[in-house]
Design a protein around this motif. Structure first.
Motif, mmCIF file in Angstrom:
data_model
loop_
_atom_site.group_PDB
_atom_site.id
_atom_site.type_symbol
_atom_site.label_atom_id
_atom_site.label_comp_id
_atom_site.label_asym_id
_atom_site.label_seq_id
_atom_site.Cartn_x
_atom_site.Cartn_y
_atom_site.Cartn_z
ATOM 1 N N ILE A 37 4.543 26.957 52.890
ATOM 2 C CA ILE A 37 5.800 26.934 52.143
ATOM 3 C C ILE A 37 6.503 28.269 52.384
ATOM 4 O O ILE A 37 5.865 29.322 52.378
ATOM 5 N N TRP A 38 7.811 28.242 52.566
ATOM 6 C CA TRP A 38 8.599 29.459 52.720
ATOM 7 C C TRP A 38 9.555 29.571 51.542
ATOM 8 O O TRP A 38 10.219 28.602 51.168
ATOM 9 N N LEU A 55 11.537 37.359 51.967
ATOM 10 C CA LEU A 55 11.083 36.117 52.558
ATOM 11 C C LEU A 55 9.580 36.072 52.322
ATOM 12 O O LEU A 55 8.870 37.035 52.633
ATOM 13 N N VAL A 56 9.095 34.975 51.730
ATOM 14 C CA VAL A 56 7.691 34.866 51.347
ATOM 15 C C VAL A 56 7.095 33.615 51.962
ATOM 16 O O VAL A 56 7.678 32.536 51.884
ATOM 17 N N ARG A 57 5.932 33.793 52.585
ATOM 18 C CA ARG A 57 5.192 32.644 53.094
ATOM 19 C C ARG A 57 3.983 32.446 52.192
ATOM 20 O O ARG A 57 3.263 33.388 51.886
ATOM 21 N N MET A 58 3.781 31.203 51.760
ATOM 22 C CA MET A 58 2.637 30.880 50.914
ATOM 23 C C MET A 58 2.232 29.447 51.211
ATOM 24 O O MET A 58 2.815 28.810 52.094
ATOM 25 N N PHE A 78 5.749 41.372 40.711
ATOM 26 C CA PHE A 78 5.765 40.330 39.676
ATOM 27 C C PHE A 78 6.001 38.937 40.250
ATOM 28 O O PHE A 78 6.542 38.067 39.586
ATOM 29 N N PHE A 79 5.565 38.725 41.484
ATOM 30 C CA PHE A 79 5.815 37.457 42.164
ATOM 31 C C PHE A 79 5.300 36.256 41.366
ATOM 32 O O PHE A 79 6.050 35.309 41.103
ATOM 33 N N LYS A 80 4.055 36.290 40.968
ATOM 34 C CA LYS A 80 3.465 35.147 40.260
ATOM 35 C C LYS A 80 4.158 34.873 38.923
ATOM 36 O O LYS A 80 4.609 33.747 38.686
ATOM 37 N N PRO A 81 4.305 35.861 38.029
ATOM 38 C CA PRO A 81 4.995 35.552 36.769
ATOM 39 C C PRO A 81 6.466 35.178 36.968
ATOM 40 O O PRO A 81 7.013 34.376 36.218
ATOM 41 N N MET A 82 7.102 35.716 37.991
ATOM 42 C CA MET A 82 8.485 35.366 38.260
ATOM 43 C C MET A 82 8.589 33.901 38.688
ATOM 44 O O MET A 82 9.442 33.158 38.195
ATOM 45 N N HIS A 86 1.486 23.469 41.758
ATOM 46 C CA HIS A 86 1.336 22.875 43.087
ATOM 47 C C HIS A 86 1.283 23.925 44.202
ATOM 48 O O HIS A 86 1.192 23.570 45.366
ATOM 49 N N TYR A 87 1.366 25.196 43.836
ATOM 50 C CA TYR A 87 1.429 26.269 44.833
ATOM 51 C C TYR A 87 0.333 27.296 44.618
ATOM 52 O O TYR A 87 -0.082 27.555 43.498
ATOM 53 N N ASP A 88 -0.113 27.902 45.702
ATOM 54 C CA ASP A 88 -1.069 29.000 45.632
ATOM 55 C C ASP A 88 -0.270 30.293 45.491
ATOM 56 O O ASP A 88 0.254 30.811 46.477
ATOM 57 N N LEU A 89 -0.166 30.780 44.280
ATOM 58 C CA LEU A 89 0.627 31.978 44.011
ATOM 59 C C LEU A 89 -0.189 33.261 44.128
ATOM 60 O O LEU A 89 0.354 34.354 43.979
ATOM 61 N N ASP A 90 -1.467 33.133 44.397
ATOM 62 C CA ASP A 90 -2.332 34.317 44.446
ATOM 63 C C ASP A 90 -2.345 35.001 45.808
ATOM 64 O O ASP A 90 -2.807 36.129 45.917
ATOM 65 N N ASN A 91 -1.836 34.337 46.850
ATOM 66 C CA ASN A 91 -1.902 34.912 48.195
ATOM 67 C C ASN A 91 -0.570 34.840 48.938
ATOM 68 O O ASN A 91 -0.524 34.374 50.079
ATOM 69 N N PRO A 92 0.507 35.321 48.339
ATOM 70 C CA PRO A 92 1.782 35.287 49.068
ATOM 71 C C PRO A 92 1.783 36.316 50.190
ATOM 72 O O PRO A 92 1.125 37.349 50.103
#
Length: 98
Positions: free
Chosen positions: A78-79, A67-70, A22-26, A37-43
């Motif tokens: 962005i980390w 830990l997520v890199r996007m 649920f990364f994107k909705p979270m 402002h962020y690309d949430l489709d490819n974390p």
């Protein structure tokens, strides 16, 4: 491994999986309009990297969850560091734990 330790690990894995699933909705819920402002489709979830850099704490079982890199919409890296603490019972010292 005791039953309590096993259950704690199983619950921890549940939350780590929920962050990925649920990364994107979270992110949208937490940051609202700022996520545009962020690309949430490819974390990229960096579990191995997280394991290698986690600091030791007074309680050995306490680690950050993900830990997520996007990237942002300009392509800059962005980390994001997530830690979720779920309290299942009353603990008067919850707010001072490290």
């Amino acid at each position: 491994m005791t039953t309590v330790r096993f259950n704690r690990l199983r619950k921890d894995q549940f939350w780590k999986s929920a962050i990925e699933r649920f990364f994107k909705p979270m992110m949208e819920y937490i940051y609202g309009d700022k996520v545009k402002h962020y690309d949430l489709d490819n974390p990229e979830f960096l579990d191995k990297e997280m394991a290698s850099i986690r600091p030791e704490s007074e309680t050995k079982d306490r680690v950050a969850d993900k830990l997520v890199r996007m990237t942002d919409t300009q392509g800059r890296e962005i980390w994001v560091l997530f830690h979720i603490e779920v309290q299942g019972k009353s603990d008067p010292e919850f707010d001072i734990r490290t």
